[in-house]
Design an enzyme around this catalytic site. Structure first.
Site, short mmCIF file in Angstrom:
data_model
loop_
_atom_site.label_atom_id
_atom_site.label_comp_id
_atom_site.label_asym_id
_atom_site.label_seq_id
_atom_site.Cartn_x
_atom_site.Cartn_y
_atom_site.Cartn_z
N ALA A 123 0.83 -1.20 0.00
CA ALA A 123 0.00 0.00 0.00
C ALA A 123 0.86 1.25 0.00
CB ALA A 123 -0.93 -0.03 1.21
N GLU A 126 -1.83 7.12 -2.33
CA GLU A 126 -2.84 7.82 -1.52
C GLU A 126 -3.56 8.81 -2.44
OE1 GLU A 126 -0.83 9.64 1.77
OE2 GLU A 126 -0.14 7.70 2.56
N SER A 131 2.18 9.26 -8.26
CA SER A 131 3.53 9.20 -8.83
C SER A 131 4.58 9.76 -7.87
CB SER A 131 3.57 9.98 -10.14
OG SER A 131 2.65 9.43 -11.06
N PHE A 155 -6.56 2.51 -4.39
CA PHE A 155 -6.19 1.64 -5.54
C PHE A 155 -5.26 0.49 -5.12
CE2 PHE A 155 -6.20 5.91 -7.99
CZ PHE A 155 -7.56 5.87 -8.15
N ILE A 156 -5.50 -0.12 -3.98
CA ILE A 156 -4.56 -1.14 -3.51
C ILE A 156 -4.96 -2.54 -3.99
CG2 ILE A 156 -3.41 -2.12 -1.48
CD1 ILE A 156 -2.82 0.94 -2.20
N GLU A 364 2.45 0.75 -10.88
CA GLU A 364 3.88 0.55 -10.58
C GLU A 364 4.77 1.52 -11.36
OE1 GLU A 364 5.41 -3.30 -9.68
OE2 GLU A 364 3.41 -4.16 -9.72
N GLU A 368 5.05 7.73 -18.09
CA GLU A 368 5.81 8.99 -18.01
C GLU A 368 6.91 8.89 -16.94
OE1 GLU A 368 2.43 8.86 -18.06
OE2 GLU A 368 2.10 9.66 -20.07
C1 LIG Z 1 -6.00 -1.39 -10.92
C2 LIG Z 1 -4.98 -0.64 -10.13
C3 LIG Z 1 -4.18 -1.32 -9.23
C4 LIG Z 1 -3.25 -0.62 -8.44
N1 LIG Z 1 -2.54 -1.28 -7.47
C5 LIG Z 1 -1.80 -0.58 -6.59
C6 LIG Z 1 -1.20 -1.20 -5.44
O1 LIG Z 1 -1.30 -2.42 -5.25
N2 LIG Z 1 -0.53 -0.43 -4.57
C7 LIG Z 1 -0.41 0.92 -4.73
O2 LIG Z 1 0.19 1.56 -3.88
N3 LIG Z 1 -0.95 1.55 -5.81
C8 LIG Z 1 -1.64 0.84 -6.72
N4 LIG Z 1 -2.23 1.48 -7.80
C9 LIG Z 1 -2.03 2.90 -7.98
C10 LIG Z 1 -1.10 3.26 -9.13
O3 LIG Z 1 0.20 2.83 -8.86
C11 LIG Z 1 -1.21 4.77 -9.35
O4 LIG Z 1 -2.50 5.01 -9.89
C12 LIG Z 1 -0.12 5.32 -10.24
O5 LIG Z 1 1.13 5.25 -9.59
C13 LIG Z 1 -0.36 6.76 -10.67
O6 LIG Z 1 -0.70 7.57 -9.58
P1 LIG Z 1 -2.01 8.49 -9.66
O7 LIG Z 1 -3.14 7.63 -10.06
O8 LIG Z 1 -2.13 9.25 -8.39
O9 LIG Z 1 -1.74 9.47 -10.86
P2 LIG Z 1 -0.82 10.80 -10.86
O10 LIG Z 1 0.45 10.56 -10.16
O11 LIG Z 1 -1.67 11.94 -10.41
O12 LIG Z 1 -0.52 10.94 -12.39
C14 LIG Z 1 -1.51 11.41 -13.33
C15 LIG Z 1 -0.83 11.63 -14.66
O13 LIG Z 1 0.19 12.62 -14.52
C16 LIG Z 1 1.44 12.12 -14.92
N5 LIG Z 1 2.52 12.62 -14.08
C17 LIG Z 1 2.57 12.62 -12.72
N6 LIG Z 1 3.75 13.15 -12.31
C18 LIG Z 1 4.43 13.48 -13.42
C19 LIG Z 1 5.70 14.09 -13.67
N7 LIG Z 1 6.52 14.41 -12.67
N8 LIG Z 1 6.08 14.30 -14.95
C20 LIG Z 1 5.27 13.94 -15.98
N9 LIG Z 1 4.06 13.37 -15.81
C21 LIG Z 1 3.65 13.15 -14.55
C22 LIG Z 1 1.33 10.60 -14.79
O14 LIG Z 1 2.25 9.94 -15.60
C23 LIG Z 1 -0.12 10.37 -15.18
O15 LIG Z 1 -0.22 10.30 -16.57
C24 LIG Z 1 -3.11 0.79 -8.62
C25 LIG Z 1 -3.89 1.46 -9.57
C26 LIG Z 1 -4.83 0.78 -10.30
C27 LIG Z 1 -5.69 1.54 -11.27
#
Ligand SMILES: Cc1cc2nc3c(=O)[nH]c(=O)nc-3n(C[C@H](O)[C@H](O)[C@H](O)COP(=O)(O)OP(=O)(O)OC[C@H]3O[C@@H](n4cnc5c(N)ncnc54)[C@H](O)[C@@H]3O)c2cc1C
Length: 380
Positions: A123, A126, A131, A155-156, A364, A368
Site C-alpha cells: 500500500a 494515496e 507518482s 487503488f490497492i 507501478e 511517463e
Molecule cells: C487497478 C490498479 C491497481 C493498483 N494497485 C496498486 C497497489 O497495489 N498499490 C499501490 O500503492 N498503488 C496501486 N495502484 C495505484 C497506481 O500505482 C497509481 O494510480 C499510479 O502510480 C499513478 O498515480 P495516480 O493515479 O495518483 O496518478 P498521478 O500521479 O496523479 O498521475 C496522473 C498523470 O500525470 C502524470 N505525471 C505525474 N507526475 C508526473 C511528472 N513528474 N512528470 C510527468 N508526468 C507526470 C502521470 O504519468 C499520469 O499520466 C493501482 C492502480 C490501479 C488503477
C-alpha cells in the site's frame, strides 16, 4: 550470448501455460463481468508451485529467479490478464520482505503465501500521493514498542482480500530530506482500526481485487517495521526496480495472447471471398505486432536476466516496463481493429484484452515516470 531457455525454464513455462489453459477459460468471463476475485485459483496455483517460484526454498519457494517468474507471468497473462493478475499479484510485496525483512519476518510472511494460506499487498498510493511517493502522508507514530497508524490508501491491489500489507508511512516528518521521512510497516488486515472498501467498475483486470484502505489508530508492534526507519522511500524504489520487470512480462503476455487470437481470426474470417489474412494491410499489422512483441520480450528477459545475476539495471527495467506496456496497449488495439465489430462486442474476448492492457501503462510507475527514470539515467 545464449538466448535459449534451459530445460527447467521450458518446463516452468509449459506448466504455467497448461495451468492457464486448463483453469482460466471456464471462469474468465464470469470473473470479469461480475468483478469476482477467485480465491480458489490462487490456492490451485500454489499447489503446482506457480506462487513463490522465486522465493528461496527455506521459505517455501523453488529458489528460481526473476526470469522464471517472468515466464510464468507471460503465460498466465497470455490466456487471461485479469486472472493472470490474480495469481501473479498474490505475492505483491514479497520482494520487500525478501530484500529487507528479518529472518522472522521472512518465515512469518513468505511461507503462508506459498501455501495458499495468505495473499499479500503493498500500500503506497494515496489520494494526494501517486507518482510522487515522497508526498505520502499516512502517519505512523511510535508509542512505546508500538506504531500507531492513521491515514488512507487508494487503488490497492488485493486490498479487500490480503492478509497483510507493506504500508509506507510517514514516520520522520521532521527529517529535512523528503526521501528520509518514511518507513515500511507490515499491517495485518485483522488489526483493529483497519478497513478496506473494494473498488468496482474498473476498466480492466476486473478479476483482480482493488480497494481503498483505512487506518484508524491501528496499532502494530515495532517488530513489523521492515528494513530501516526513515528508509522506506528508498526501499520502495528498490522494490519497484524489481517488480516492474514482471509488469513488463504482463505486457508481453497480453500482447502475445492478443496476437494469437488475431492470427486465428484473420485466417478464418472471410471478406470479399478471401480470408482477412490474405490482405497485405492485415499481414503488415501482424508483422508489426510480432516484431514489437519480440523486442519487448527481449528487453524484459534481459532486465530479468541481469537482476538474477545480481546486476540489476534500473534504467533497463524502466525501459522494459514502459516498452512492454506500450506494446500490450498497441497490440491489443490493433487486435481489436482486425476483429472489427466482432471484437468490439466481446464474442472473441478481444475487448477484454483491450480493456485489460491499459493498466500496464499506469500502475507501478506510469509510462511517463518510466521515461523520467530512463532520461535521468542518461542525462545525469
Ligand atoms: C487497478 C490498479 C491497481 C493498483 N494497485 C496498486 C497497489 O497495489 N498499490 C499501490 O500503492 N498503488 C496501486 N495502484 C495505484 C497506481 O500505482 C497509481 O494510480 C499510479 O502510480 C499513478 O498515480 P495516480 O493515479 O495518483 O496518478 P498521478 O500521479 O496523479 O498521475 C496522473 C498523470 O500525470 C502524470 N505525471 C505525474 N507526475 C508526473 C511528472 N513528474 N512528470 C510527468 N508526468 C507526470 C502521470 O504519468 C499520469 O499520466 C493501482 C492502480 C490501479 C488503477
Amino acid at each position: 550470448m545464449d538466448f535459449d531457455l534451459t530445460k527447467d525454464q521450458h518446463d516452468i513455462k509449459q506448466a504455467a501455460r497448461d495451468f492457464a489453459e486448463g483453469e482460466f477459460p471456464s471462469i474468465a468471463e464470469e470473473c470479469d463481468h461480475q468483478e469476482k476475485y477467485p480465491r480458489d485459483l490462487v490456492k490451485k496455483a500454489t499447489k503446482i508451485g506457480l506462487i513463490g517460484i522465486n522465493f528461496p526454498e527455506q521459505y517455501g519457494g523453488s529458489g528460481y529467479g526473476y526470469l522464471e517468474k517472468c515466464l510464468i507471468t507471460e503465460e498466465l497473462w497470455r490466456v487471461d490478464p485479469g486472472l493472470g493478475s490474480v495469481v501473479i499479484s498474490a505475492t505483491f510485496g514479497a520482494d520487500m520482505v525478501q530484500l529487507y525483512g528479518t529472518e522472522e519476518q521472512k518465515k512469518k510472511y513468505l511461507i503462508p503465501l506459498t501455501r495458499g494460506e495468505a495473499v499479500m499487498g503493498s500500500a503506497i498510493t494515496e489520494p494526494d500521493a501517486g507518482s510522487d511517493v515522497s508526498a505520502i502522508s499516512t502517519e505512523a507514530k511510535k508509542e512505546g514498542s508500538e506504531w500507531i497508524i492513521n491515514g488512507n490508501k487508494i487503488f490497492i491491489t488485493n486490498g479487500s482480500v490480503a492478509s497483510y500489507f507493506n504500508v509506507i508511512c510517514l514516520t520522520n516528518p521532521d527529517n529535512p530530506s523528503r526521501h528520509r521521512k518514511h518507513s515500511v510497516i507490515i499491517v495485518e488486515s485483522d488489526r483493529e482500526g483497519f478497513g478496506a472498501t473494494k473498488i468496482y467498475h474498473k476498466l480492466g483486470i476486473r478479476a483482480s481485487d482493488t480497494a481503498e484502505l483505512y487506518f484508524k489508530d491501528v496499532r502494530v508492534p515495532d517488530e513489523n517495521l521492515v528494513g530501516e526507519e526513515g528508509k522506506g522511500f528508498y526501499q520502495f524504489m528498490e522494490f519497484f526496480n524489481r517488480t516492474r520487470i514482471h509488469v513488463g512480462a504482463e505486457g508481453v503476455g497480453i500482447a502475445q495472447g492478443a496476437m494469437e487470437k488475431t492470427i486465428t481470426h484473420a485466417k478464418t474470417k472471410i471478406q470479399r471471398g478471401k480470408p482477412l489474412a490474405s490482405f497485405q494491410a492485415i499481414q503488415f499489422k501482424i508483422a508489426e505486432m510480432a516484431t514489437r512483441i519480440k523486442a519487448a520480450r527481449n528487453l524484459v528477459y534481459e532486465a530479468a536476466f541481469k537482476a538474477d545475476k545480481g546486476k540489476l539495471d534500473y534504467k533497463l527495467t524502466a525501459m522494459a516496463k514502459w516498452f512492454a506496456g506500450e506494446t500490450g496497449v498497441r497490440v491489443a488495439g490493433e487486435a481489436m481493429q482486425i476483429h472489427g465489430g466482432y471484437g468490439y462486442t466481446g464474442d472473441y474476448h478481444i475487448e477484454r484484452f483491450y480493456r485489460d492492457a491499459k493498466i500496464i501503462e499506469i500502475y507501478e510507475g506510469t509510462k511517463e515516470i518510466e521515461k523520467i527514470i530512463i532520461s535521468r539515467a542518461l542525462l545525469s
